[in-house]
Write a protein that holds these residues in place. Structure first.
Motif, PDB file in Angstrom:
ATOM      1  N   UNK A 112      29.964 -26.376  -1.493  1.00 21.87           N
ATOM      2  CA  UNK A 112      30.962 -27.002  -0.605  1.00 21.87           C
ATOM      3  C   UNK A 112      32.074 -26.031  -0.220  1.00 21.87           C
ATOM      4  N   UNK A 113      31.726 -24.775   0.103  1.00 24.04           N
ATOM      5  CA  UNK A 113      32.758 -23.773   0.446  1.00 24.04           C
ATOM      6  C   UNK A 113      33.539 -24.196   1.687  1.00 24.04           C
ATOM      7  N   UNK A 114      32.849 -24.655   2.702  1.00 24.65           N
ATOM      8  CA  UNK A 114      33.517 -25.132   3.923  1.00 24.65           C
ATOM      9  C   UNK A 114      32.645 -26.246   4.491  1.00 24.65           C
ATOM     10  N   UNK A 115      32.635 -27.369   3.796  1.00 28.23           N
ATOM     11  CA  UNK A 115      31.716 -28.451   4.155  1.00 28.23           C
ATOM     12  C   UNK A 115      31.959 -28.932   5.582  1.00 28.23           C
ATOM     13  N   UNK A 116      33.233 -29.130   5.946  1.00 24.63           N
ATOM     14  CA  UNK A 116      33.521 -29.670   7.289  1.00 24.63           C
ATOM     15  C   UNK A 116      33.111 -28.681   8.378  1.00 24.63           C
ATOM     16  N   UNK A 117      33.319 -27.378   8.129  1.00 28.86           N
ATOM     17  CA  UNK A 117      32.912 -26.358   9.105  1.00 28.86           C
ATOM     18  C   UNK A 117      31.407 -26.295   9.250  1.00 28.86           C
ATOM     19  N   UNK A 118      30.699 -26.368   8.112  1.00 32.48           N
ATOM     20  CA  UNK A 118      29.233 -26.335   8.142  1.00 32.48           C
ATOM     21  C   UNK A 118      28.681 -27.585   8.821  1.00 32.48           C
ATOM     22  N   UNK A 119      29.342 -28.712   8.559  1.00 28.27           N
ATOM     23  CA  UNK A 119      28.919 -29.981   9.159  1.00 28.27           C
ATOM     24  C   UNK A 119      29.070 -29.919  10.683  1.00 28.27           C
ATOM     25  N   UNK A 120      30.191 -29.387  11.135  1.00 27.10           N
ATOM     26  CA  UNK A 120      30.421 -29.263  12.581  1.00 27.10           C
ATOM     27  C   UNK A 120      29.331 -28.402  13.224  1.00 27.10           C
ATOM     28  N   UNK A 121      28.948 -27.338  12.510  1.00 27.96           N
ATOM     29  CA  UNK A 121      27.939 -26.419  13.028  1.00 27.96           C
ATOM     30  C   UNK A 121      26.595 -27.130  13.240  1.00 27.96           C
ATOM     31  N   UNK A 122      26.151 -27.909  12.226  1.00 27.87           N
ATOM     32  CA  UNK A 122      24.850 -28.575  12.373  1.00 27.87           C
ATOM     33  C   UNK A 122      24.927 -29.726  13.380  1.00 27.87           C
ATOM     34  N   UNK A 123      26.094 -30.362  13.485  1.00 24.01           N
ATOM     35  CA  UNK A 123      26.247 -31.413  14.500  1.00 24.01           C
ATOM     36  C   UNK A 123      26.262 -30.820  15.907  1.00 24.01           C
ATOM     37  N   UNK A 124      26.827 -29.616  16.063  1.00 24.00           N
ATOM     38  CA  UNK A 124      26.786 -28.940  17.366  1.00 24.00           C
ATOM     39  C   UNK A 124      25.345 -28.574  17.728  1.00 24.00           C
ATOM     40  N   UNK A 125      24.589 -28.192  16.712  1.00 23.77           N
ATOM     41  CA  UNK A 125      23.196 -27.799  16.916  1.00 23.77           C
ATOM     42  C   UNK A 125      22.319 -29.018  17.221  1.00 23.77           C
ATOM     43  N   UNK A 126      22.581 -30.111  16.494  1.00 18.92           N
ATOM     44  CA  UNK A 126      21.800 -31.345  16.660  1.00 18.92           C
ATOM     45  C   UNK A 126      22.758 -32.522  16.877  1.00 18.92           C
ATOM     46  N   UNK A 127      23.255 -32.694  18.116  1.00 18.75           N
ATOM     47  CA  UNK A 127      24.233 -33.764  18.383  1.00 18.75           C
ATOM     48  C   UNK A 127      23.738 -35.160  18.001  1.00 18.75           C
ATOM     49  N   UNK A 128      22.425 -35.355  18.044  1.00 19.35           N
ATOM     50  CA  UNK A 128      21.869 -36.670  17.689  1.00 19.35           C
ATOM     51  C   UNK A 128      22.242 -37.059  16.259  1.00 19.35           C
ATOM     52  N   UNK A 129      22.305 -36.079  15.382  1.00 20.89           N
ATOM     53  CA  UNK A 129      22.635 -36.365  13.983  1.00 20.89           C
ATOM     54  C   UNK A 129      24.080 -36.842  13.839  1.00 20.89           C
ATOM     55  N   UNK A 130      24.961 -36.323  14.667  1.00 20.63           N
ATOM     56  CA  UNK A 130      26.360 -36.771  14.626  1.00 20.63           C
ATOM     57  C   UNK A 130      26.442 -38.253  14.981  1.00 20.63           C
ATOM     58  N   UNK A 131      25.661 -38.639  15.992  1.00 17.22           N
ATOM     59  CA  UNK A 131      25.636 -40.048  16.404  1.00 17.22           C
ATOM     60  C   UNK A 131      25.062 -40.939  15.309  1.00 17.22           C
TER      61      UNK A 131
END
Length: 243
Positions: A112-131
């Motif tokens: 969990x070094x930068x969980x929110x930053x990593x999360x944003x990255x994968x959501x940018x890559x796969x916007x469907x997952x954010x939804x």
């Protein structure tokens, strides 16, 4: 591509299931920053090689080195702590957990070094997952589950990403999205990817280099472009495959 030692170096690997030889003297290199793909028919031994890299089953003979360290006899949990991450065949997400909880599980290895930053990255890559982040994994479509499996693997901040049949059973439009995401990760982050695929056209188009596996042995290798241009590869793996 490089005179440096490969990030992943496989030499003379044989793997057995009982008396059956599944892999026959496999030699393979993956250099830092490359996308390398292995194509072959169903049952050729591609997934067995992927599982052997991860330590289950262990190779009967030969050596596997990662970042200069031999990992051939290491248990799986130790191998997976070495900044290697796998998105396995069949996805294998946690179906009762939400999308967010699946991604949190992936982040455990990164501490969990930068969980929110990593999360944003994968959501940018796969916007469907954010939804879908509060939705249970088991209720997602096949394509969304594949996106989640790759995103979960990325949350551990791998140096080497192993992808086993990421396009299997998916609609062509979803396959295109997933392969574009892999290309973007390699281009923007320099992520090293080893991919095994039946979808030879997309996989070889994406790859810097490729290998062809037949009955547990590598029969051909070359750049992605070279293999795409070969008539024997076209005849065996590309007819009707240009989605």
């Amino acid at each position: 591509m490089s005179e440096k030692e490969p990030l992943l170096k496989i030499r003379g690997i044989e793997t057995h299931y009982g008396k059956i030889i599944a892999l026959r003297g496999v030699d393979l290199d993956v250099h830092e920053g490359e996308i390398v793909t292995m194509i072959g028919a169903n049952g050729a031994g591609k997934s067995t090689l992927m599982m052997t890299i991860c330590g289950t089953p262990q190779a009967s003979t030969g050596t596997i080195q990662y970042a200069g360290e031999e990992i051939t006899r290491m248990p799986t949990h130790e191998i997976m702590r070495k900044s290697i991450s796998q998105s396995p065949e069949g996805r294998r997400i946690f179906p009762r957990m939400t999308v967010l909880e699946n991604l949190q599980m992936g982040a455990e290895c990164a501490g969990h070094k930068d969980f929110s930053g990593d999360l944003k990255k994968v959501f940018d890559l796969f916007p469907r997952l954010k939804e879908r982040q509060q939705q249970r994994g088991g209720t997602l479509s096949g394509g969304e589950q594949q996106m989640l499996a790759i995103a979960r693997a990325l949350m551990s901040r791998p140096r080497l990403l192993l992808l086993d049949e990421p396009s299997l059973g998916l609609a062509p439009i979803i396959v295109k999205q997933i392969f574009e995401a892999i290309a973007e990760l390699n281009r923007s982050d320099g992520l090293t990817v080893f991919l095994v695929e039946q979808n030879a056209y997309h996989a070889l188009k994406l790859a810097h280099r490729g290998y062809v596996m037949v009955n547990g042995a590598i029969t051909m290798s070359g750049t992605g472009k070279e293999l795409l241009a070969r008539e024997d590869v076209k005849a065996a793996y590309l007819e009707g495959g240009r989605h």
